[in-house]
Design an enzyme around this catalytic site. Structure first.
Site, PDB file in Angstrom:
ATOM      1  N   TYR A   9       2.551   7.548   0.649  1.00  0.00           N
ATOM      2  CA  TYR A   9       3.234   8.325  -0.075  1.00  0.00           C
ATOM      3  C   TYR A   9       2.721   8.782  -1.476  1.00  0.00           C
ATOM      4  O   TYR A   9       3.307   9.373  -2.401  1.00  0.00           O
ATOM      5  CB  TYR A   9       4.541   7.158  -0.645  1.00  0.00           C
ATOM      6  CG  TYR A   9       4.846   6.267   0.322  1.00  0.00           C
ATOM      7  CD1 TYR A   9       4.412   4.864   0.157  1.00  0.00           C
ATOM      8  CD2 TYR A   9       5.575   6.692   1.346  1.00  0.00           C
ATOM      9  CE1 TYR A   9       4.923   4.129   1.217  1.00  0.00           C
ATOM     10  CE2 TYR A   9       5.937   5.691   2.584  1.00  0.00           C
ATOM     11  CZ  TYR A   9       5.843   4.388   2.244  1.00  0.00           C
ATOM     12  OH  TYR A   9       6.001   3.514   3.084  1.00  0.00           O
TER      13      TYR A   9
ATOM     14  N   PRO B 117       0.663  -1.344   0.193  1.00  0.00           N
ATOM     15  CA  PRO B 117      -0.037   0.104   0.113  1.00  0.00           C
ATOM     16  C   PRO B 117       0.871   1.416   0.035  1.00  0.00           C
ATOM     17  O   PRO B 117       1.816   1.407   0.648  1.00  0.00           O
ATOM     18  CB  PRO B 117      -0.752  -0.105   1.438  1.00  0.00           C
ATOM     19  CG  PRO B 117      -1.154  -1.507   1.251  1.00  0.00           C
ATOM     20  CD  PRO B 117       0.156  -2.092   1.199  1.00  0.00           C
ATOM     21  N   CYS B 118       0.452   2.305  -0.727  1.00  0.00           N
ATOM     22  CA  CYS B 118       1.461   3.378  -1.031  1.00  0.00           C
ATOM     23  C   CYS B 118       0.398   4.868  -0.633  1.00  0.00           C
ATOM     24  O   CYS B 118       0.815   5.781  -1.011  1.00  0.00           O
ATOM     25  CB  CYS B 118       1.796   3.374  -2.592  1.00  0.00           C
ATOM     26  SG  CYS B 118       0.467   3.452  -3.711  1.00  0.00           S
ATOM     27  N   GLN B 119      -0.732   4.558   0.083  1.00  0.00           N
ATOM     28  CA  GLN B 119      -1.479   5.838   0.278  1.00  0.00           C
ATOM     29  C   GLN B 119      -0.594   6.835   0.960  1.00  0.00           C
ATOM     30  O   GLN B 119      -0.721   8.015   0.811  1.00  0.00           O
ATOM     31  CB  GLN B 119      -2.739   5.410   1.058  1.00  0.00           C
ATOM     32  CG  GLN B 119      -3.900   4.774   0.101  1.00  0.00           C
ATOM     33  CD  GLN B 119      -3.776   3.411   0.041  1.00  0.00           C
ATOM     34  OE1 GLN B 119      -2.719   2.770   0.112  1.00  0.00           O
ATOM     35  NE2 GLN B 119      -4.863   2.674  -0.638  1.00  0.00           N
TER      36      GLN B 119
END
Length: 408
Positions: A85, A81-83
Site C-alpha cells: 500500500y 507490512p505495508c509495502q
C-alpha cells in the site's frame, strides 16, 4: 495477578510500538516477532534484541510460528507490512491484501482465531492508503479487515493521524486501528453509545487526538450480510471513492465514519528543532559538483513515458522546496532516505557549514525515537535510515497508551 497488560508485538521492526507502550507502567511486551524475508542478515531484529534483550523475541517467519508457541496476552499490536500500500508506488499498482506481503494480515487473523484466550485489545497501524485500496475496488481491503475482526468478536475504531497535526516534528500520516473484544467493557460502551458521541468525545482516539468535523456528511454501511469471499469479489466494484473516511467505528458489523480534521492547540515542533549541529560527519554534506543533479530532482518536470502497449504519455511532478524549510514539520521519511546519491525524496537542510542530508540520529528524532536507538556495530547509516522509513512515530503510541491506561 499481574497489574499490567501483557502485550505481544508483531512485525516489530526496531521496537516503535514497544517504546511507546512501555513508557506507561501498565503495558509490558512479553513476546515479539520480527522477520525480514528479503534479506539474509536480520538487521532490525538485531537492533531490537540489543535494545530490549533476546528473551521472548522471535526472529523467524511469523507464518511458520505455531500459535501454541505464542504466549497468551492481553493486547496484540502490529505495524503489519505495508509495502503493497506504500505511497512510494502508485495506487493502481498496489496489490492490497493479496499482495506478496499484504497476506501477512492473515497471520494476525490466524493468531486471533486460534487463541482460546483472545487478547482483549488490538492496536494496529498501517499507511492511510489501506482505507482506499485497491484502485479497482476502493476500500475493499479495509472492508475485509473489518469483517474478519467482526467475525472474531471485535469492535473497532480507527483514525488517520498525521503526527505533525498534533505537534510532532514530521508530517507522517498513518491509520491506527484499536480493537476491543466483546468481553471488554469498552466493547459494550461502544455498542451502546451514539456513534457521533464516541467518534468525537468518548473514544480513545478522540480523547487523545481531538478533532472537529471537516464535512458534515456521515458515511454508514453494514457488513453483516457480507462474506469475506463476496467482499473480495464484489465490494465497491463500481465505486470510484472509498466509503471509509479518516475516522470511524465498526461494531456488530455496522460501520460509521466521517471526514474530520485535527483540533490541536498545543506546541508544535519543526524540522529545525531536531537538528544536531555538533556531530555531523562530512559525508552528509552535498558535493558541490552534484548540486545540479539535486536541483533537477527537486525541481518540477514533465517526462515522457511509454506504456506497455506502446502508448506515450507524460508524467508531471511539481517542484519541491530545496532545501527543506526548518520552521515547519518535515516531510515524510521514506525507506530510501539514506545514501549520498541525489534524490527527489531525501531531506536536505541548509546549515552554516553548507547543504547536507539528515543524519540517522535526526531521522530518529523525527520519529520521536530515543537518540541513537538504531546505532549498532555492523548497521550502516543507510540501513538506519531505512529503519526510520518503515517506523511509526513513537509519541503517537505513547499518547494512546496514556489514554488507554486511564480508560481501561
Amino acid at each position: 495477578m499481574d497489574n499490567y497488560f501483557k502485550v505481544i508485538e508483531l512485525f516489530a521492526g526496531v521496537g516503535g510500538f514497544r517504546l511507546g507502550l512501555e513508557n506507561s507502567t501498565k503495558f509490558k511486551v512479553i513476546w515479539s516477532n520480527q522477520w525480514e524475508p528479503s534479506t539474509k542478515a536480520q538487521h532490525a531484529s538485531l537492533v531490537y534484541e540489543a535494545r530490549f534483550g533476546k528473551e521472548g523475541h522471535s526472529n523467524e517467519d511469523i507464518e511458520k510460528v505455531p500459535t501454541s508457541e505464542i504466549p497468551d496476552h492481553d493486547m496484540l499490536v502490529a505495524g503489519f507490512p505495508c509495502q503493497d500500500y506504500s505511497v512510494a508506488t502508485t495506487l493502481h499498482n498496489s496489490k492490497g491484501l493479496i499482495g506478496k506481503k499484504g497476506v501477512l494480515w492473515w497471520s494476525i487473523h490466524r493468531i486471533l482465531k486460534e487463541k482460546q484466550n483472545k487478547p482483549g485489545i488490538l492496536m494496529l497501524e498501517n499507511v492511510d492508503r489501506l482505507l482506499k485500496s485497491p484502485a479497482a475496488q476502493r476500500g475493499r481491503d479495509f472492508a475485509i479487515m473489518l469483517k474478519s475482526l467482526d467475525q472474531l468478536g471485535y469492535a473497532c475504531e480507527w483514525r488517520v493521524i498525521n503526527a505533525a497535526d498534533y505537534g510532532m516534528p514530521q508530517r507522517r500520516r498513518r491509520v491506527f486501528i484499536l480493537g476491543y473484544l466483546k468481553s471488554q467493557k469498552t466493547y459494550n460502551n461502544l455498542f451502546k453509545n451514539d456513534p457521533f458521541q464516541w467518534l468525537h468525545f468518548d473514544g480513545i482516539f478522540s480523547k487523545t487526538f481531538p478533532i472537529v468535523d471537516e464535512e458534515q456528511k456521515e458515511y454508514t454501511l453494514s457488513l453483516k450480510k457480507w462474506s469475506l469471499t463476496r467482499l473480495t469479489e464484489e465490494f465497491n466494484v463500481e465505486g470510484k471513492t472509498s466509503p471509509f473516511q479518516n475516522a470511524g467505528i465498526m461494531v456488530n458489523g455496522k460501520v460509521y465514519s466521517k471526514k474530520v480534521k485535527s483540533n490541536y492547540a498545543g506546541l508544535y515542533r519543526s524540522l529545525g528543532d531536531v537538528l544536531d549541529h555538533d556531530n555531523v560527519n562530512d559525508d552528509f554534506y552535498l558535493d558541490e559538483s552534484e548540486l545540479d543533479k539535486w536541483e533537477y530532482h527537486k525541481g518540477g518536470k514533465k517526462l515522457a513515458r511509454r506504456a506497455a502497449n506502446g502508448h506515450v504519455y507524460y508524467y508531471s511532478e511539481g517542484g519541491m522546496k530545496f532545501p527543506d524549510p526548518l520552521d515547519k514539520a518535515s516531510r515524510t521519511i521514506i525507506t530510501g532516505e539514506g545514501g549520498k546519491s541525489p534524490s527527489r525524496f531525501k531531506h536536505v537542510v541548509q546549515t552554516p557549514k553548507g547543504l547536507r542530508r539528515l543524519t540517522p540520529l535526526e531521522l530518529e528524532r523525527l520519529n520521536t525515537f530515543p537518540d541513537n536507538h538504531t546505532k549498532l556495530e555492523g548497521i550502516s547509516d543507510s540501513k538506519r535510515a531505512f529503519f526510520m522509513g518503515n517506523a511509526l512515530v513513537v509519541d503517537v503510541v505513547k499518547r494512546l497508551a496514556n489514554t488507554l491506561e486511564k480508560n481501561l
